[in-house]
Design an enzyme around this catalytic site. Structure first.
Site: not given
Lengths: 174, 174
Positions: A67, A87-88, A119-120, A122-123
């Site tokens: 990621h 997503e970002q 750091f992951v 769900c944006a």
């Protein structure tokens, strides 16, 4: 696309369409093709989750390491996958103030140094303020907790990507 | 690059450099980063092999399904990875006669229909005639035999890609 159509896909088309539901891990999609036919989209999602759960800890860390950072160098250099870019952007990661950007960058580095994976989150289920808050908080967790927490977020991202691919042209079919 | 330099790489650089030693499976490279330091290039290669061996059968099939056909549509459309393009070109896959090309195409389809994954062979260790001969022969095997045989070839490809990346600027260092 309904589940009958999904089940009828040759593996090459299946991997082309669903290969990035877990970021840069087409092997996972390619592996679960062996378990078709799926009775529903949920069953496909469950097969992916089970495959992930059965990986050793190093494999789960491997998924996290595939990621990109949020608001990191891949965003700035234009090398994000299409899915990550969208997503970002939706979470405002491409429009941070310089103060926010430097705080994000510092915290990302702190997180990676501490845990050895990024750091992951769900944006699409979080806004900018929430992401910064959670990144700060999660820097204080234990490694094993963060590995599992990151994988939970991977599964949320996967669910939304799957839904986007399967349901976009037929919201009530699955 | 000697093994000390490899061991000192942050995971992002490690994955950027070695992420495609198993075709389109950066998760594998990213996973074995957890096992550094490696005492030698052989130890890194062994860690990758062990990770692959510990995957369920579906995961091994997943790896195979991440591979392109030899002389297939990715070669013709220019969508091969750099590594595959070079390897296929070296084995003459980009310069087949029309008769050879149609034979290869027919056998690839027969193989994929029979097994549900593509024919994988280390192209750099075989020439055109040998590849066609082995493809013909291996179409007659059992599925489980071909899954293991394909994975053996994946490991040969991996070894040569690793050697190419680590040894190219320092042939005697590892």
């Amino acid at each position: 696309m309904d589940i009958t159509a999904v089940n009828a896909l040759p593996y090459e088309d299946f991997v082309n369409i669903f290969g990035n539901v877990v970021e840069k891990c087409p092997i996972i999609t390619a592996a679960v093709w062996s378990r078709r036919p799926f009775v529903s989209l949920n069953a496909l999602e469950a097969a992916i989750s089970e495959f992930i759960d059965d990986l050793p800890e190093s494999g789960k860390e491997g998924i996290l390491r595939c990621h990109p950072d949020l608001a990191g160098r891949d965003l700035h250099s234009g090398t994000l996958t299409r899915e990550s870019r969208e997503e970002q952007a939706r979470a405002g990661m491409d429009a941070l103030s310089s103060g926010e950007a430097s705080r994000m960058s510092r915290l990302n580095e702190e997180y990676k140094t501490r845990f050895g994976f990024p750091f992951v989150i769900c944006a699409r289920m979080n806004d900018k303020a929430n992401i910064l808050r959670q990144l700060t908080e999660r820097c204080g967790n234990e490694r094993a907790v963060e590995r599992e927490r990151g994988i939970e977020e991977v599964k949320k991202i996967c669910r939304l990507r799957l839904q986007g691919l399967v349901l976009c042209d037929a919201p009530n079919k699955l």
